[in-house]
Design a protein around this motif. Structure first.
Motif, PDB file in Angstrom:
ATOM      1  N   GLN A  35       0.819  -1.199   0.000  1.00 24.62           N
ATOM      2  CA  GLN A  35       0.000   0.000   0.000  1.00 24.62           C
ATOM      3  C   GLN A  35       0.861   1.259   0.000  1.00 24.62           C
ATOM      4  OE1 GLN A  35      -3.184   0.248  -0.459  1.00 24.62           O
ATOM      5  NE2 GLN A  35      -3.435   2.448  -0.063  1.00 24.62           N
TER       6      GLN A  35
ATOM      7  N   GLU B 277      -0.080   3.772  -2.997  1.00 22.24           N
ATOM      8  CA  GLU B 277      -0.271   5.200  -2.719  1.00 22.24           C
ATOM      9  C   GLU B 277       0.514   6.098  -3.666  1.00 22.24           C
ATOM     10  OE1 GLU B 277       0.408   5.896   1.413  1.00 22.24           O
ATOM     11  OE2 GLU B 277      -1.315   4.684   2.057  1.00 22.24           O
TER      12      GLU B 277
ATOM     13  N   ARG C 187      -1.225   5.904  -7.150  1.00 23.22           N
ATOM     14  CA  ARG C 187      -2.504   6.617  -7.169  1.00 23.22           C
ATOM     15  C   ARG C 187      -2.272   8.123  -7.242  1.00 23.22           C
ATOM     16  NH1 ARG C 187      -7.213   3.787  -4.873  1.00 23.22           N
ATOM     17  NH2 ARG C 187      -7.804   5.714  -3.813  1.00 23.22           N
TER      18      ARG C 187
ATOM     19  N   SER D 293     -10.238   3.396  -6.807  1.00 21.30           N
ATOM     20  CA  SER D 293     -10.501   2.316  -5.852  1.00 21.30           C
ATOM     21  C   SER D 293     -11.324   1.195  -6.469  1.00 21.30           C
ATOM     22  CB  SER D 293     -11.228   2.876  -4.622  1.00 21.30           C
ATOM     23  OG  SER D 293     -10.450   3.873  -3.987  1.00 21.30           O
TER      24      SER D 293
ATOM     25  N   GLU E  24      -9.109  -0.788  -8.888  1.00 20.10           N
ATOM     26  CA  GLU E  24      -8.185  -1.645  -8.129  1.00 20.10           C
ATOM     27  C   GLU E  24      -8.911  -2.857  -7.556  1.00 20.10           C
ATOM     28  OE1 GLU E  24      -5.000  -0.068  -5.541  1.00 20.10           O
ATOM     29  OE2 GLU E  24      -5.828   1.900  -6.072  1.00 20.10           O
ATOM     30  N   ASN E  25     -10.059  -2.625  -6.938  1.00 19.12           N
ATOM     31  CA  ASN E  25     -10.841  -3.738  -6.391  1.00 19.12           C
ATOM     32  C   ASN E  25     -11.155  -4.766  -7.478  1.00 19.12           C
ATOM     33  OD1 ASN E  25     -10.930  -2.611  -3.828  1.00 19.12           O
ATOM     34  ND2 ASN E  25     -13.022  -1.832  -4.026  1.00 19.12           N
TER      35      ASN E  25
ATOM     36  N   TYR F 174     -10.236  -1.741  -1.000  1.00 21.22           N
ATOM     37  CA  TYR F 174     -11.005  -0.560  -0.601  1.00 21.22           C
ATOM     38  C   TYR F 174     -12.451  -0.976  -0.353  1.00 21.22           C
ATOM     39  CZ  TYR F 174      -6.785   1.539  -2.420  1.00 21.22           C
ATOM     40  OH  TYR F 174      -5.468   1.841  -2.640  1.00 21.22           O
TER      41      TYR F 174
ATOM     42  N   GLU G  19     -14.766   0.244   1.284  1.00 18.36           N
ATOM     43  CA  GLU G  19     -15.765   1.319   1.290  1.00 18.36           C
ATOM     44  C   GLU G  19     -16.362   1.537  -0.103  1.00 18.36           C
ATOM     45  OE1 GLU G  19     -11.690   3.403   0.940  1.00 18.36           O
ATOM     46  OE2 GLU G  19     -12.567   1.565   1.771  1.00 18.36           O
ATOM     47  N   TRP G  20     -15.725   0.945  -1.132  1.00 19.37           N
ATOM     48  CA  TRP G  20     -16.239   1.091  -2.487  1.00 19.37           C
ATOM     49  C   TRP G  20     -16.723  -0.234  -3.056  1.00 19.37           C
ATOM     50  CZ3 TRP G  20     -17.790   5.586  -3.629  1.00 19.37           C
ATOM     51  CH2 TRP G  20     -17.154   6.704  -3.080  1.00 19.37           C
TER      52      TRP G  20
END
Length: 421
Positions: free
Chosen positions: A96, A101, A104, A356, A359-360, A390, A392-393
């Motif tokens: 990450q 990071e 991104r 995100s 990536e997922n 991620y 959250e997505w």
């Protein structure tokens, strides 16, 4: 191959012998192909390689062949290894922080708009300035390496399309080569940024990169006065024009080939305007070439005597059967078709939700494909559980809301975000 016994059917012995002969000329190892598709592909591959790294498979990869958006990520990955003083087999301590990071942060910045705006009036008749300006942005954003500074292990091959001789052009640590143009060892001193620019100058937005070299500097290749004349100025276009999956350098060489394909699925539609019809002709031809390569890949990796082992995951892949602990098994077919596969293939800024989700999606595509097609690559003591990068997505209502403009080439929201940043 195991020794046959008295109880072994002759047909099985013959099948195994045929398979061994078929594979005999290949190097034992894993090759990884990263397709084109702008930042969309780069981010999709970022997620896929995260999972391969978790499984310990990325550390076993011997060669990485890339095209366009895949080459952007490959160049970044090679640069991070160089900066950290590591080889790919050593892997990363914290994916990450060391990989995700910083990459991104690159994709959050617009790479293409200002060069395009500056050159829009003459780009069609004089494309060099636009491509060179794009190349000039790569050293600060992605890599300052020269080709000779690429890692020895794994081999990195960035692919472009030689539209002069009509074949694939490869950028490697040792220089560049093209079986018709020949080998150019002096290119080892070229900036890696040039290889990225040549691999990712997708038409019609970007014109070709011109390579002007003394024909005597080339070794091998096509012979004759016409070939010598053509070598004075070779034009390179996006690698996806010839092979959008980057298969060409590896599928006849390695014993295992993994393909991460973020190429857009072919849309059915009726194009009535003259300009859109011209683009449609190109799309149909490109789709046919891609379909033939995929058919060959699946034919080579299937049957009783496969030429090599392989696994494929693509933007349209849906993992219906595999449900990891935690319940999330990837995005639905409807969301992939209607939203994710429509995300633009561009080099403008991508939002955090867009990055995100891509990536997922790549993460679970790679996980599902390896588990189903090459389980022998998984760790002997059990594969680490898939953990959504991620979480959250994963809510598809939120994804639809935040990615509603993701397919637009021009978005006022993105323009405003770029101005503010």
């Amino acid at each position: 191959m195991a020794e046959p016994t008295a109880n072994t059917p002759v047909s099985d012995v013959e099948k195994r012998a045929a398979a061994d002969i078929h594979r005999g000329a290949r190097d034992v190892g894993i090759a990884l192909c990263l397709s084109g598709g702008g930042f969309r592909a780069s981010l999709y591959h970022l997620g896929a390689l995260r999972r391969l790294h978790e499984l310990g498979i990325l550390q076993q990869v011997k060669a990485i062949s890339s095209v366009s958006g895949g080459s952007i990520f490959a160049a970044f990955l090679a640069t991070r290894l160089n900066e950290l003083g590591r080889t790919l087999d050593q892997g990363f301590v914290d994916w990450q922080k060391e990989v995700a990071e910083p990459f991104r942060a690159i994709c959050a910045k617009d790479l293409r708009t200002w060069p395009v705006v500056r050159n829009v009036l003459w780009n069609w008749i004089w494309p060099d300035p636009l491509v060179r300006q794009l190349e000039g942005r790569y050293p600060d954003r992605i890599t300052k390496l020269k080709l000779r500074e690429l890692p020895e292990h794994a081999q990195f091959v960035l692919c472009s399309t030689d539209i002069t001789f009509g074949t694939s052009w490869e950028f490697r640590r040792e220089g560049t080569r093209d079986y018709r143009a020949g080998r150019l060892d002096e290119a080892a001193e070229w900036p890696l940024a040039r290889a990225v620019a040549a691999s990712a100058c997708f038409p019609p937005v970007f014109g070709p990169v011109s390579i002007r070299e003394d024909p005597d500097n080339y070794a091998g290749g096509a012979q004759g006065p016409e070939a010598e004349k053509l070598r004075k100025r070779i034009q390179l276009s996006d690698g996806g024009v010839y092979d959008n999956m980057g298969l060409e350098p590896v599928w006849k060489k390695w014993s295992t080939v993994l393909v991460s394909d973020c190429g857009a699925p072919f849309d059915f539609r009726d194009d009535t305007m003259p300009w859109s019809r011209l683009l449609r002709y190109t799309s149909v031809i490109t789709n046919q070439a891609r379909a033939l390569r995929l058919r060959s890949f699946f034919g080579d990796t299937g049957g009783d005597t496969p030429a090599y082992e392989g696994a494929y995951w693509g933007l349209s892949s849906v993992a219906d059967e595999f449900v990891p602990i935690g319940g999330f098994n990837g995005y639905s077919k409807e969301l992939i078709r209607e939203v994710i596969s429509q995300v633009r293939t561009d080099l403008d800024s991508f939002s955090a939700p867009e990055m995100s989700v891509l990536e997922n999606h790549g993460y679970y595509g790679a996980d599902y494909s390896v588990r189903n097609w090459l389980p022998q690559l998984l760790p002997a003591r059990g594969a680490p559980k898939a953990v959504t990068p991620y979480p959250e997505w994963t809510d598809e209502v939120a994804v639809r809301r935040e990615l509603r403009d993701a397919g637009k080439r021009v978005s006022l929201r993105r323009v405003w975000r770029t101005i503010v940043e």
